[in-house]
Structure formats: C-alpha cells, structure tokens
Design a protein around this motif. Sequence first.
Motif, PDB file in Angstrom:
ATOM      1  N   THR A 127       0.837  -1.204   0.000  1.00  0.00           N
ATOM      2  CA  THR A 127       0.000   0.000   0.000  1.00  0.00           C
ATOM      3  C   THR A 127       0.873   1.255   0.000  1.00  0.00           C
ATOM      4  O   THR A 127       0.626   2.194  -0.760  1.00  0.00           O
ATOM      5  N   GLU A 128       1.905   1.266   0.840  1.00  0.00           N
ATOM      6  CA  GLU A 128       2.794   2.427   0.920  1.00  0.00           C
ATOM      7  C   GLU A 128       3.625   2.582  -0.356  1.00  0.00           C
ATOM      8  O   GLU A 128       3.876   3.699  -0.792  1.00  0.00           O
TER       9      GLU A 128
ATOM     10  N   ASP B 110       2.632   1.653  -3.388  1.00  0.00           N
ATOM     11  CA  ASP B 110       1.690   2.192  -4.377  1.00  0.00           C
ATOM     12  C   ASP B 110       1.455   3.681  -4.144  1.00  0.00           C
ATOM     13  O   ASP B 110       1.410   4.475  -5.099  1.00  0.00           O
ATOM     14  N   ARG B 111       1.324   4.059  -2.881  1.00  0.00           N
ATOM     15  CA  ARG B 111       1.113   5.470  -2.548  1.00  0.00           C
ATOM     16  C   ARG B 111       2.316   6.307  -2.982  1.00  0.00           C
ATOM     17  O   ARG B 111       2.170   7.378  -3.557  1.00  0.00           O
TER      18      ARG B 111
ATOM     19  N   THR C 246       2.413   6.717  -6.788  1.00  0.00           N
ATOM     20  CA  THR C 246       1.364   7.650  -7.207  1.00  0.00           C
ATOM     21  C   THR C 246       1.741   9.084  -6.863  1.00  0.00           C
ATOM     22  O   THR C 246       1.604   9.992  -7.699  1.00  0.00           O
ATOM     23  N   GLU C 247       2.235   9.308  -5.644  1.00  0.00           N
ATOM     24  CA  GLU C 247       2.629  10.659  -5.243  1.00  0.00           C
ATOM     25  C   GLU C 247       3.797  11.163  -6.089  1.00  0.00           C
ATOM     26  O   GLU C 247       3.845  12.342  -6.441  1.00  0.00           O
TER      27      GLU C 247
ATOM     28  N   LYS D  74       2.511   5.098   7.592  1.00  0.00           N
ATOM     29  CA  LYS D  74       2.295   6.454   7.081  1.00  0.00           C
ATOM     30  C   LYS D  74       3.524   6.889   6.301  1.00  0.00           C
ATOM     31  O   LYS D  74       4.644   6.605   6.689  1.00  0.00           O
TER      32      LYS D  74
END
Length: 169
Positions: free
Chosen positions: A88-89, A91-92, A95-96, A165
């Motif tokens: 998830t991190e 992918d984040r 994307t960012e 996070k």
Amino acid sequence: MRRLMSAAVALTMLSAQPVLAERQCASLADQSAFEVQALRSELMVLATGCHNDAQYNAFIHRFQGDLQANERLINAYFQHRYGRAGQTEHDRFVTELANAMSRQGSDMGGDFCPRNGLIFNEVLALDSPTELTDFAAGKNLVPASIEICAPVASSSASARKTQGKVTKK
C-alpha cells in the motif's frame, strides 16, 4: 558588491545542505533505487504528456532487466519498512511521485515537453544498462515534496505511531 553576492550564494548553499542531507538514504542501494524510480516516473510522465510513447517503450525495453531489479529493491524497502502495509505504501509513493512530476510539468506549461523531452535521447544514448543508476543520480529528479528514506523513529512508541504512514515535507 561582489563580496555581498558571494556571501549570499554561500549562505544559500549552506542553507540547502540540511535539505539535501535529509533526502539521502542510509543505504546507497536504497538511494539509487529511489533515483531510478524517479527517472522512470519522469519518463512515464513525459511519455504521457508529450506523446513520446515510442521512446518510453524503447527505454523500458532496453532497461527491462535493470528496471525489474530496481522494482524488487523498492518492494523490499517498503516491505521492510512497513511490513504488511508495504505494498500500500509503495503504491502510494509511486502515485505521489507521478503526481508531483505531473504538477511540475503543468507548472512549466508549454515549455515542459521541449525542456524535458531531451532526457529520452540522453538515457537511450547510455552505453550500457549499468550506467542507468549513475545517470538517474545525476538528474536529481526526486521532487522536494516527496520524502524518500525517512529516518526511522528512535523509540518503539514513535515507530508504532508512524508505521504505515508516508511523511511529506
């Protein structure tokens, strides 16, 4: 006047030092992996925004093995750092990174494609795939808004608070 200008330049460079140091990874392999990922993202944004699909595909084809190895390094980094939330991190982050580069392109307006399109020629002119890491490092493509290799929290309580996070500058 010359001394004043020299002093201003020196102060500017000194004040930038902590920012540059902050963006360095503890591991050279991690630093290189993030730089290559930033190069790949930059080229993807250029391909999409400037209709350079053929050059992007040539880049992917030529450096396929190196890009796959880099992807494994990035995956390992996020798995180690975030555990089950690693994918998830990751992918984040990707994307960012793409969004930040796309915003930079939008900010440049009509100058984006002509100013940045030459990078395809440069990367495709590399003599061997082993030069890709040095090339990516020399381009300094990781946007300042994207934090890479954030320092690990010193206490376990802090680590639990930040686990999962991605911090931003």
